[in-house]
Design a protein around this motif. Structure first.
Motif, PDB file in Angstrom:
ATOM      1  N   SER A 123       0.829  -1.199   0.000  1.00  0.00           N
ATOM      2  CA  SER A 123       0.000   0.000   0.000  1.00  0.00           C
ATOM      3  C   SER A 123       0.867   1.255   0.000  1.00  0.00           C
ATOM      4  O   SER A 123       1.763   1.408   0.823  1.00  0.00           O
ATOM      5  CB  SER A 123      -0.915   0.011   1.223  1.00  0.00           C
ATOM      6  N   ASN A 124       0.633   2.134  -0.972  1.00  0.00           N
ATOM      7  CA  ASN A 124       1.317   3.420  -1.011  1.00  0.00           C
ATOM      8  C   ASN A 124       0.452   4.412  -1.788  1.00  0.00           C
ATOM      9  O   ASN A 124      -0.466   4.003  -2.505  1.00  0.00           O
ATOM     10  CB  ASN A 124       2.724   3.281  -1.617  1.00  0.00           C
ATOM     11  N   PRO A 125       0.724   5.707  -1.687  1.00  0.00           N
ATOM     12  CA  PRO A 125      -0.123   6.714  -2.338  1.00  0.00           C
ATOM     13  C   PRO A 125      -0.109   6.653  -3.858  1.00  0.00           C
ATOM     14  O   PRO A 125      -0.930   7.320  -4.500  1.00  0.00           O
ATOM     15  CB  PRO A 125       0.480   8.038  -1.841  1.00  0.00           C
ATOM     16  N   HIS A 255      11.536  14.707  -7.994  1.00  0.00           N
ATOM     17  CA  HIS A 255      12.426  14.414  -6.861  1.00  0.00           C
ATOM     18  C   HIS A 255      13.562  15.429  -6.850  1.00  0.00           C
ATOM     19  O   HIS A 255      14.063  15.807  -7.915  1.00  0.00           O
ATOM     20  CB  HIS A 255      13.043  13.021  -7.004  1.00  0.00           C
ATOM     21  N   ASN A 256      13.995  15.825  -5.682  1.00  0.00           N
ATOM     22  CA  ASN A 256      15.127  16.760  -5.636  1.00  0.00           C
ATOM     23  C   ASN A 256      16.460  16.042  -5.776  1.00  0.00           C
ATOM     24  O   ASN A 256      17.449  16.621  -6.229  1.00  0.00           O
ATOM     25  CB  ASN A 256      15.114  17.574  -4.345  1.00  0.00           C
ATOM     26  N   ALA A 257      16.508  14.757  -5.410  1.00  0.00           N
ATOM     27  CA  ALA A 257      17.758  13.996  -5.444  1.00  0.00           C
ATOM     28  C   ALA A 257      17.416  12.521  -5.265  1.00  0.00           C
ATOM     29  O   ALA A 257      16.287  12.170  -4.900  1.00  0.00           O
ATOM     30  CB  ALA A 257      18.684  14.453  -4.313  1.00  0.00           C
ATOM     31  N   PRO A 258      18.384  11.621  -5.492  1.00  0.00           N
ATOM     32  CA  PRO A 258      18.120  10.204  -5.265  1.00  0.00           C
ATOM     33  C   PRO A 258      17.930   9.904  -3.788  1.00  0.00           C
ATOM     34  O   PRO A 258      18.493  10.576  -2.922  1.00  0.00           O
ATOM     35  CB  PRO A 258      19.376   9.515  -5.814  1.00  0.00           C
ATOM     36  N   ASN A 259      17.140   8.884  -3.508  1.00  0.00           N
ATOM     37  CA  ASN A 259      16.963   8.409  -2.140  1.00  0.00           C
ATOM     38  C   ASN A 259      17.816   7.171  -1.917  1.00  0.00           C
ATOM     39  O   ASN A 259      18.111   6.422  -2.854  1.00  0.00           O
ATOM     40  CB  ASN A 259      15.494   8.054  -1.881  1.00  0.00           C
ATOM     41  N   ALA A 264      11.278   6.863   5.019  1.00  0.00           N
ATOM     42  CA  ALA A 264      10.090   6.776   5.857  1.00  0.00           C
ATOM     43  C   ALA A 264       8.854   7.090   5.027  1.00  0.00           C
ATOM     44  O   ALA A 264       8.895   7.886   4.087  1.00  0.00           O
ATOM     45  CB  ALA A 264      10.197   7.744   7.025  1.00  0.00           C
ATOM     46  N   VAL A 265       7.756   6.464   5.372  1.00  0.00           N
ATOM     47  CA  VAL A 265       6.493   6.713   4.680  1.00  0.00           C
ATOM     48  C   VAL A 265       6.164   8.204   4.756  1.00  0.00           C
ATOM     49  O   VAL A 265       6.288   8.823   5.809  1.00  0.00           O
ATOM     50  CB  VAL A 265       5.360   5.886   5.321  1.00  0.00           C
ATOM     51  N   GLY A 266       5.777   8.780   3.624  1.00  0.00           N
ATOM     52  CA  GLY A 266       5.417  10.191   3.597  1.00  0.00           C
ATOM     53  C   GLY A 266       6.564  11.119   3.251  1.00  0.00           C
ATOM     54  O   GLY A 266       6.406  12.348   3.309  1.00  0.00           O
ATOM     55  N   HIS A 267       7.719  10.557   2.846  1.00  0.00           N
ATOM     56  CA  HIS A 267       8.872  11.392   2.511  1.00  0.00           C
ATOM     57  C   HIS A 267       8.550  12.307   1.331  1.00  0.00           C
ATOM     58  O   HIS A 267       8.081  11.862   0.287  1.00  0.00           O
ATOM     59  CB  HIS A 267      10.062  10.492   2.170  1.00  0.00           C
ATOM     60  N   ARG A 268       8.822  13.590   1.497  1.00  0.00           N
ATOM     61  CA  ARG A 268       8.495  14.566   0.463  1.00  0.00           C
ATOM     62  C   ARG A 268       9.734  15.231  -0.122  1.00  0.00           C
ATOM     63  O   ARG A 268      10.767  15.345   0.527  1.00  0.00           O
ATOM     64  CB  ARG A 268       7.547  15.643   1.018  1.00  0.00           C
ATOM     65  N   PRO A 275       6.214  17.776  -3.488  1.00  0.00           N
ATOM     66  CA  PRO A 275       5.457  16.566  -3.821  1.00  0.00           C
ATOM     67  C   PRO A 275       5.948  15.346  -3.042  1.00  0.00           C
ATOM     68  O   PRO A 275       7.119  15.257  -2.674  1.00  0.00           O
ATOM     69  CB  PRO A 275       5.718  16.395  -5.316  1.00  0.00           C
ATOM     70  N   LEU A 276       5.025  14.433  -2.785  1.00  0.00           N
ATOM     71  CA  LEU A 276       5.378  13.166  -2.156  1.00  0.00           C
ATOM     72  C   LEU A 276       6.206  12.367  -3.150  1.00  0.00           C
ATOM     73  O   LEU A 276       5.783  12.136  -4.279  1.00  0.00           O
ATOM     74  CB  LEU A 276       4.111  12.404  -1.788  1.00  0.00           C
TER      75      LEU A 276
END
Length: 316
Positions: A123-125, A255-259, A264-268, A275-276
């Motif tokens: 489950s994710n947005p 995205h501003n940069a790679p993750n 964590a859930v909800g990282h923006r 944006p999420l």
């Protein structure tokens, strides 16, 4: 959601993360276990653009074909079968990975691209824009070669028998996958559509191939190959290889940069509108267990390269 911007394409072609190499294409430093994802596709593509002035125009034409194929909705009829040739270059017994490990990688590719992976329904947005591709990867052949090299670098030496590597097998109709120690913290890299057939395919370190045997956490679920084959099918990194850049896909957020790791859930994002982020996307840099989906727009973009006018139409 960002808009697909064709004019930005030439400024961000291809994906990769690479360290300095010496003249013969090997890494100056010994291979070490990677704790952060390193993909060398973007830097390698930029080097190819510098070496071949005609490549930029060829890539721009591929973008036009891609846009047209997506708009027309006539991409691939039926299931597209993609034969995979593994070219295994090994110095040690552990680098000469087993057939079972190679087959596990084929299994992962089929699950991830077809959207039947066990974590696909997490489950994710962004569940509503999940996408899948109607392809089937098949293990075609395994070519093995012993070597004395400790690492191969990112200048395609592993793809050239004159440099001790293995030449590709029928690269216009088969996906060549080189398994070797790359070095410099690089997990893998790929060549985008439009490059030379002599170097076409993907390269992935033996420790990050498949999900059994020597597969090493946190990249032990075969997702490095999913990421690199995504590049081979014309996907950009999700952050567009620039701060708040574009990946040329309409339904992925900026995205501003790679993750890295597992966000964590909800990282923006810190980009406009905050944006999420779609950090569970295969084209980010998260750990294998943190990535489990392509978007619908990405799936359409990948399918477009196999259309009758696409750069990989010879695979049909």
């Amino acid at each position: 959601m960002k808009k697909l911007i064709f004019s930005a394409f030439s400024l961000m072609l291809l994906f990769s993360c690479s360290n300095d190499e010496n003249a013969n294409g090997t890494q100056d430093t010994a291979a070490t276990e990677a704790h952060h994802r390193g993909c060398a596709s973007h830097e390698i593509h930029e080097r190819q653009l510098r070496e071949n002035p005609l490549l930029a125009q060829k890539m721009a034409e591929i973008e036009q074909i891609t846009d047209r194929a997506i708009a027309e909705g006539r991409i691939v009829n039926g299931v597209l079968e993609i034969p995979v040739v593994f070219n295994v270059l090994y110095r040690t017994a552990s680098e000469n990975i087993s057939l079972a490990q190679l087959q596990s990688q084929i299994d992962v590719l089929n699950e991830d691209f077809q959207g039947i992976n066990a974590d696909y329904n997490s489950s994710n947005p962004y569940n509503s824009v999940r996408g899948a591709l109607n392809v089937r990867f098949v293990l075609d052949n395994v070519v093995r070669k012993s070597t004395t090299k400790t690492s191969w670098g990112t200048r395609d030496a592993m793809k050239n028998s004159r440099q001790g590597g293995i030449n590709p097998t029928s690269p216009t109709t088969k996906l060549n996958y080189w398994v070797c120690t790359i070095g410099g913290g690089i997990l893998g890299y790929a060549q985008f559509p439009g490059g030379s057939s002599a170097t076409d395919g993907v390269v992935v370190d033996s420790r990050y191939t498949g999900r059994v045997g020597t597969a090493t956490a946190p990249f032990n679920l075969g997702r490095t190959a999913t990421h690199e084959v995504g590049h081979w099918m014309n996907l950009r990194h999700i952050w567009g290889d620039a701060t708040c850049g574009s990946d040329l896909v309409a339904d992925t957020p900026t995205h501003n940069a790679p993750n890295s790791g597992v966000p964590a859930v909800g990282h923006r994002s810190t980009c406009s509108g905050q944006p999420l982020e779609m950090y569970m996307n295969y084209m980010d840099y998260t750990d294998d267990r943190g990535m489990y989906m392509f978007s619908s727009g990405q799936a359409s973009r990948m399918a477009a390269i196999f259309s009758t006018s696409g750069p990989r139409s010879s695979f049909r």
